[in-house]
Write an enzyme that holds these catalytic residues in place. Structure first.
Site, PDB file in Angstrom:
ATOM      1  N   LYS A  32       0.805  -1.215   0.000  1.00 17.11           N
ATOM      2  CA  LYS A  32       0.000   0.000   0.000  1.00 17.11           C
ATOM      3  C   LYS A  32       0.843   1.273   0.000  1.00 17.11           C
ATOM      4  O   LYS A  32       0.485   2.248  -0.663  1.00 17.11           O
ATOM      5  CB  LYS A  32      -0.967   0.003   1.182  1.00 17.11           C
ATOM      6  CG  LYS A  32      -0.302   0.013   2.548  1.00 17.11           C
ATOM      7  CD  LYS A  32      -1.341  -0.068   3.651  1.00 17.11           C
ATOM      8  CE  LYS A  32      -0.702  -0.124   5.028  1.00 17.11           C
ATOM      9  NZ  LYS A  32       0.105   1.068   5.330  1.00 17.11           N
ATOM     10  N   GLU A 220      -3.877   3.874   6.435  1.00 15.30           N
ATOM     11  CA  GLU A 220      -4.438   3.229   7.629  1.00 15.30           C
ATOM     12  C   GLU A 220      -5.816   3.806   7.970  1.00 15.30           C
ATOM     13  O   GLU A 220      -6.123   4.100   9.136  1.00 15.30           O
ATOM     14  CB  GLU A 220      -3.491   3.390   8.830  1.00 15.30           C
ATOM     15  CG  GLU A 220      -2.078   2.883   8.597  1.00 15.30           C
ATOM     16  CD  GLU A 220      -1.974   1.363   8.548  1.00 15.30           C
ATOM     17  OE1 GLU A 220      -3.020   0.693   8.582  1.00 15.30           O
ATOM     18  OE2 GLU A 220      -0.842   0.853   8.453  1.00 15.30           O
TER      19      GLU A 220
END
Length: 761
Positions: A32, A220
């Protein structure tokens, strides 16, 4: 070949989709950060977006630092104009510029958890509230939850209605907030909440930042709370170019206020949002991923995805069950010794901090160097708090807590009675404590003590004046404070062991200051204190140290290790008894996500362990294997999973009421694997203790089986003379003894080092 051709198809799709809301569901180890950094590069190089129009937010300084480094490498010129920071750092940066519109000055102080507790105790005392009924930690918890939900003290009071206790909490909240304002201070939750209020109350300021940040990326995202969600919604409200990256399966911070609904309902909050799944894992072997997938699929509140990898299959996940927790810890450490891995490649993860004690003891027993993350925070240690309080008072004289902490540190002969008079004077005239110190001669009844107080303020003003010199550094200021206040001499008087340990910690703080100065062209004290206040335990991990890492599962989030040991896999411990007995099914689901996080920290090797019996709060408890182990098919485990049974000495114990029912008599012994407690063939490599300890040092305390004195006894010390034992605590590695010495005052020390002798009366 373009840098974007190195991405897999789903990563590339996420990078190239730049306009409008985007949700990237990024499974563990799916790259990511790579997507976020390449997306930033693509916006600048291919879409001609100005670097200063991009904001990238993550949760930890470590993650922000790694992203910043990778962005700098990819983008090059103009990269320093991109905001890459944590939520809190971004808000501090905004508030430093605009907070005056909320009634604060721009040199506000950030209160850490210790500061908050001190202030809360002061608030409870001022309101004449019983601290046994209204406990400081509980009150701070209520206030934190309210702030995370953007509920002000006034709104909290209205919502309390006729509930007596809630009305009392509202009163405490209001006074706590009033004291923060008086001290020109914000706590961590305020940083977000005040920024939201700033934007809501000042449309022109909000418009400025909406124009500044036309492209926003949030890492996140599953860990965001309501206040953070609102902050991002406001910033992205004008252009809607919001990309959030996260994994609902790794949402494990509900206790901190994280709201998993933010990621689960993203499409509802942002109509027309595109959703892209990243399911290819680059971290772990397929065997480890198979176990992780089987565990997490039992959760209902999740978005469906299945991790896979092009990596090798790898060995099966191991599961080992032992008779007791001591055997479990011993087996883990022996396996680390027997492996060919470096110590730094190994991590032992556990559900609760209390589990670390046995692991630490076994590491010491086998001379395995280790570091423990999540223990006593470096910046919460007394000597560090003292030095930082000096720096805070020099930077912001309105911080009452800092001024009170150091007025008699080192001892200046300013007692509690005199301090009380100053506090009463300050309260009566609306002064800060430091301002009252400066007016000491006007304080009624202070007498000769006034001269001692003024000598302190003159010293603070002298330090403050030196800071105006361009060549005077922060680390020089710390060194001068230690020397000229007499603090270092007082440390020396505490004894060789105490002095050396505390001096090493202060030297580490000076190292931090030097590093900070090297990273900033024009470093200043307020920014240094701000960075220290925002630092987290995981940010201080030194990957260069060859030590085994011991840490809680929550601390392990975002990290990875070649070799992982996941200990304490027992129902009642993991998942916790609280989650099992809760009426909210989400509680066990969060525990399952935590297990998923633990499993996916492993790259090549994973061992999960359990103990049939474990000491909890002084009692031996018997447990069945965790349901999370049961959720992994046997074909995916290399297991010695045994039927739960009692030790031979307790065969008469009634187990009919336990969840796994009656045990069968078995001649087998738990842990009969090649590395088990019965195997005395030690490792092929030599375990060498670390000789130069830093944070998380390898302790060598030898704990006595018992002490020949008790609380209330008179004892003698070779340096401090005679005194009375006030308190004895079993600190795990050693007994911690607090003594009121007749001449030297109160000292806290390890029994093994202190060598106290009982004085016969």
């Amino acid at each position: 070949m373009s840098i974007y051709d190195t991405l897999n198809p789903m990563q590339k799709e996420a990078v190239l989709h730049t306009d409008g809301p985007l949700l990237v569901l990024a499974g563990a180890g799916s790259g990511k950060t790579r997507v976020l950094t390449h997306r930033i590069a693509y916006l600048i190089e291919e879409k001609s977006i100005n670097p200063w129009n991009i904001l990238a937010i993550t949760f930890t300084n470590k993650a922000a630092g790694e992203m910043r480094e990778r962005v700098d490498r990819l983008v090059g010129f103009g990269a320093d104009s991109i905001w890459v920071s944590t939520f809190h750092s971004s808000c501090v940066r905004i508030l430093r510029r605009h907070i005056e519109s909320l009634g604060y000055t721009t040199n506000f102080t950030i209160y850490d958890s210790d500061d908050q507790k001190t202030l809360m105790r002061h608030v409870l005392k001022g309101l004449d509230m019983d601290p046994k009924i209204y406990k400081d930690r509980a009150m701070l918890g209520f206030i934190s939850t309210a702030k995370n939900d953007l509920v002000t003290a006034q709104e909290f009071e209205l919502n309390a209605g006729g509930d007596f206790r809630q009305k009392k909490v509202a009163q405490i909240y209001k006074e706590y907030q009033s004291q923060l304002k008086k001290n020109n201070a914000l706590d961590f939750d305020d940083l977000i909440m005040k920024t939201v209020q700033l934007f809501q109350n000042n449309p022109e300021i909000l418009d400025y930042y909406q124009e500044r940040f036309k492209y926003i990326m949030v890492d996140e995202y599953q860990d965001t709370n309501t206040a953070q969600f609102k902050l991002i919604s406001l910033l992205a409200g004008k252009y809607r170019n919001l990309c959030v990256v996260g994994d609902d399966d790794q949402s494990i911070y509900k206790f901190r206020g994280a709201n998993i609904e933010n990621i689960l309902n993203f499409e509802k909050a942002c109509p027309g949002a595109k959703v892209i799944k990243l399911e290819q894992n680059y971290r772990s072997s397929q065997s480890i991923l198979n176990a992780a997938n089987e565990v997490i699929r039992h959760n209902r509140g999740r978005k469906d995805k299945t991790l896979w990898t092009a990596n090798e299959e790898g060995p099966l996940v191991q599961f080992k069950q032992f008779d007791n927790a001591s055997e479990e810890a011993d087996a883990i450490v022996r396996d680390i010794l027997n492996s060919s891995s470096d110590y730094q490649d190994c991590a032992v993860l556990y559900r609760t901090n209390a589990q670390s004690r046995l692991i630490e003891e076994k590491c010491l027993q086998h001379n395995v160097p280790y570091r423990m993350v999540g223990g006593v925070n470096f910046y919460q240690r007394k000597e560090i708090k003292d030095v930082l309080s000096y720096l805070k008072t020099i930077a912001n004289a309105q911080d009452d807590l800092a001024s009170i902490r150091i007025i008699n540190v080192p001892k200046r002969g300013i007692g509690a009675t005199s301090l009380g008079k100053v506090q009463a004077f300050a309260s009566e005239h609306g002064f800060s404590i430091y301002d009252a110190f400066c007016r000491a001669k006007a304080v009624p009844g202070l007498g000769k003590t006034a001269e001692k107080v003024l000598k302190f303020t003159e010293q603070i003003e002298d330090f403050r004046g030196r800071l105006e010199e361009e060549t005077y550094s922060i680390h020089e200021l710390i060194e001068d404070v230690l020397d000229e206040t007499g603090y270092q001499k007082e440390l020396e008087a505490e004894g060789e062991i105490e002095y050396q340990t505390r001096l090493e910690n202060i030297e580490e703080l000076i190292n931090k200051a030097v590093s900070f100065e090297g990273e900033h062209e024009q470093p200043n004290l307020s920014e240094f204190l701000e960075e220290v206040a925002l630092v987290a335990d995981v940010d201080r991990m030194d990957d260069s140290e060859n030590r085994v890492t011991l840490m809680t599962l929550h601390s392990a989030k975002g990290l990875e290790f070649p070799r992982v040991y996941l200990s304490g896999m027992e129902d009642g411990l993991f998942p916790s008894m609280m989650s099992i007995s809760s009426d909210d099914k989400e509680d066990v689901e969060e525990e399952r996500r935590l297990c998923y996080v633990g499993i996916t920290r492993a790259q090549n090797f994973l061992m999960m362990t359990a103990a049939r019996q474990r000491m909890v709060n002084g009692e031996t408890r018997y447990s069945r294997v965790s349901r999370f182990i049961d959720e992994i098919p046997d074909v995916l485990l290399d297991s010695n999973k045994l039927e739960p049974r009692l030790s031979a000495s307790r065969t008469d114990y009634d187990v009919s009421g336990l969840p796994w029912g009656k045990t069968k008599s078995s001649g087998r012994t738990a842990g009969v694997s090649s590395f088990g407690p019965g195997n005395n063939s030690y490792a092929s490599k030599t375990a060498t203790p670390v000789s130069t300890p830093g944070f998380g040092k390898a302790f060598t305390v030898e704990k006595s089986a018992s002490l020949n004195y008790k609380e209330g006894d008179r004892v003698s010390h070779v340096k401090f003379g005679e005194g009375e034992v006030l308190e004895i605590k079993d600190g795990g590695r050693d007994f911690e003894v607090t003594v009121q010495f007749d001449q030297a005052g109160i000292k806290k020390m390890f029994a093994s080092f202190a060598k106290l002798k009982l004085v016969r009366v």
